[in-house]
Design an enzyme around this catalytic site. Structure first.
Site, short mmCIF file in Angstrom:
data_model
loop_
_atom_site.label_atom_id
_atom_site.label_comp_id
_atom_site.label_asym_id
_atom_site.label_seq_id
_atom_site.Cartn_x
_atom_site.Cartn_y
_atom_site.Cartn_z
NE ARG A 1 -4.24 -1.94 10.45
CZ ARG A 1 -3.19 -1.39 9.82
NH1 ARG A 1 -3.25 -0.17 9.37
NH2 ARG A 1 -2.11 -2.08 9.64
NE ARG B 1 2.22 -5.78 11.41
CZ ARG B 1 3.31 -5.58 10.68
NH1 ARG B 1 4.45 -6.14 11.01
NH2 ARG B 1 3.25 -4.82 9.61
NE ARG C 1 7.37 -3.07 6.20
CZ ARG C 1 6.05 -2.88 6.09
NH1 ARG C 1 5.53 -2.42 4.98
NH2 ARG C 1 5.25 -3.17 7.08
NE ARG D 1 6.40 -1.02 10.55
CZ ARG D 1 5.27 -1.04 9.85
NH1 ARG D 1 5.15 -0.37 8.73
NH2 ARG D 1 4.25 -1.75 10.28
CE LYS E 1 -2.09 -1.29 3.81
NZ LYS E 1 -1.75 -2.64 4.23
P1 ADP Z 1 1.13 -2.43 7.89
O1 ADP Z 1 2.41 -2.34 7.15
O2 ADP Z 1 1.04 -3.63 8.76
O3 ADP Z 1 -0.06 -2.21 7.03
P2 ADP Z 1 0.89 0.11 9.31
O4 ADP Z 1 2.15 0.85 9.19
O5 ADP Z 1 -0.28 0.57 8.52
O6 ADP Z 1 1.20 -1.42 9.04
O7 ADP Z 1 0.43 0.01 10.84
C1 ADP Z 1 1.28 -0.50 11.85
C2 ADP Z 1 0.52 -0.69 13.17
O8 ADP Z 1 -0.10 0.56 13.56
C3 ADP Z 1 -0.65 -1.68 13.12
O9 ADP Z 1 -0.23 -3.01 13.32
C4 ADP Z 1 -1.53 -1.14 14.26
O10 ADP Z 1 -1.02 -1.51 15.52
C5 ADP Z 1 -1.39 0.35 14.14
N1 ADP Z 1 -2.43 0.95 13.27
C6 ADP Z 1 -2.21 1.56 12.07
N2 ADP Z 1 -3.36 2.00 11.53
C7 ADP Z 1 -4.34 1.63 12.41
C8 ADP Z 1 -5.77 1.77 12.41
N3 ADP Z 1 -6.42 2.38 11.40
N4 ADP Z 1 -6.45 1.28 13.48
C9 ADP Z 1 -5.83 0.68 14.48
N5 ADP Z 1 -4.50 0.50 14.54
C10 ADP Z 1 -3.75 0.97 13.51
#
Ligand code: ADP
Length: 190
Positions: free
Chosen positions: A89, A146, A128, A134, A14
Site C-alpha cells: 500500500r 481512507r 458493506r 467494520r 479485491k
Molecule cells: P479496504 O477494504 O479498505 O481495502 P483493508 O481491509 O485492506 O481495507 O484494510 C483496512 C485497514 O487496515 C486500512 O484502512 C489500514 O488502516 C490497514 N491496512 C491494511 N493493509 C495495510 C497496509 N498494507 N499498510 C498499512 N495499513 C494497512
C-alpha cells in the site's frame, strides 16, 4: 510461482475476486487488512496499536505490515503462489516485497488494478458497513479519509509496477464473473 498483486481503492472488490482466484489457481491469499483484523480480535498488542489507526482510516506503519507478510511467506514455503490483497500500500512496502521475494528466488508476476469510480465505492462501502461490523466502513467521513490515504500513499504504488512493466488496469464495474474473466485474461498473458 504465480504472485499477483490485486490493486484498487477500498471497496474495489479485491476480496471478492481473491476468493475466485484462490479456487481456480490454488494460491495463498494474503490480505493485510484481514491479518490486522485477526490481530485485533485476538487482542494482541500489535492489534491494539493497529486498531487506533484503522478506525481513523489511516495506514498502519510499513514495518508492521512488512513483518506480517514476511512471516506468512516463511510459513508457506511450498505454496504455488500468492495473492497480495491490500499490500503493498506504499512504495516502501512494494520495495520490501520485491526484496522478500528475491530472497526466495521469486518475484511478482504482475499487478492487476480494479478501476471503480468514487461514487460507486462510497456506496459499496456504506452497504458493506451495514453488515460487516467494520467500524471503518460505517462512517462517510472515515471512508473519505481512507480514499485520501489511498490517493496520497497507495496510488503511487501503481507507478512502481508500471516502471517494471508489470501493471494492468481493468474495469471493476461489471458483474463479479465479468471482472473475473478480465483478470483471468491478464493472468493468461503472464
Ligand atoms: P479496504 O477494504 O479498505 O481495502 P483493508 O481491509 O485492506 O481495507 O484494510 C483496512 C485497514 O487496515 C486500512 O484502512 C489500514 O488502516 C490497514 N491496512 C491494511 N493493509 C495495510 C497496509 N498494507 N499498510 C498499512 N495499513 C494497512
Amino acid at each position: 510461482m504465480l504472485n499477483l498483486v490485486l490493486f484498487g481503492p477500498p471497496g474495489a472488490g479485491k476480496g471478492t475476486q481473491s476468493q475466485k482466484l484462490i479456487e481456480k489457481y490454488g494460491l495463498i491469499h494474503l490480505s493485510t487488512g484481514d491479518l490486522l483484523r485477526g490481530e485485533i480480535s485476538q487482542g494482541t498488542e500489535l492489534g491494539l496499536e493497529a486498531k487506533k489507526l484503522m478506525d481513523e482510516g489511516l495506514l498502519v506503519p510499513d514495518a508492521v505490515v512488512i513483518g506480517m507478510i514476511s512471516n506468512k511467506l516463511d510459513a508457506n514455503k511450498t505454496a504455488k503462489g500468492f495473492i497480495f490483497d491490500g499490500f503493498p500500500r506504499t512504495v516502501a512496502q512494494a520495495e520490501a516485497l520485491d526484496e522478500l521475494l528475491k530472497s526466495k528466488q521469486s518475484a511478482i508476476s504482475g499487478m492487476i488494478a480494479l478501476q471503480v469510480n468514487d461514487t460507486e465505492l462510497e456506496h459499496r462501502l456504506l452497504l458493506r458497513g451495514k453488515d460487516s461490523g467494520r467500524p471503518d466502513d460505517a462512517n462517510p467521513e472515515i471512508i473519505r479519509k481512507r480514499v485520501k490515504e489511498y490517493n496520497d500513499k497507495t496510488a503511487p504504488v501503481a507507478g512502481f509496477y508500471k516502471d517494471q512493466h508489470k501493471f494492468t488496469s481493468i474495469n471493476g464495474m461489471g458483474s463479479i464473473d465479468e471482472i473475473f474473466a478480465a483478470i483471468d485474461h491478464v493472468i493468461a498473458s503472464y
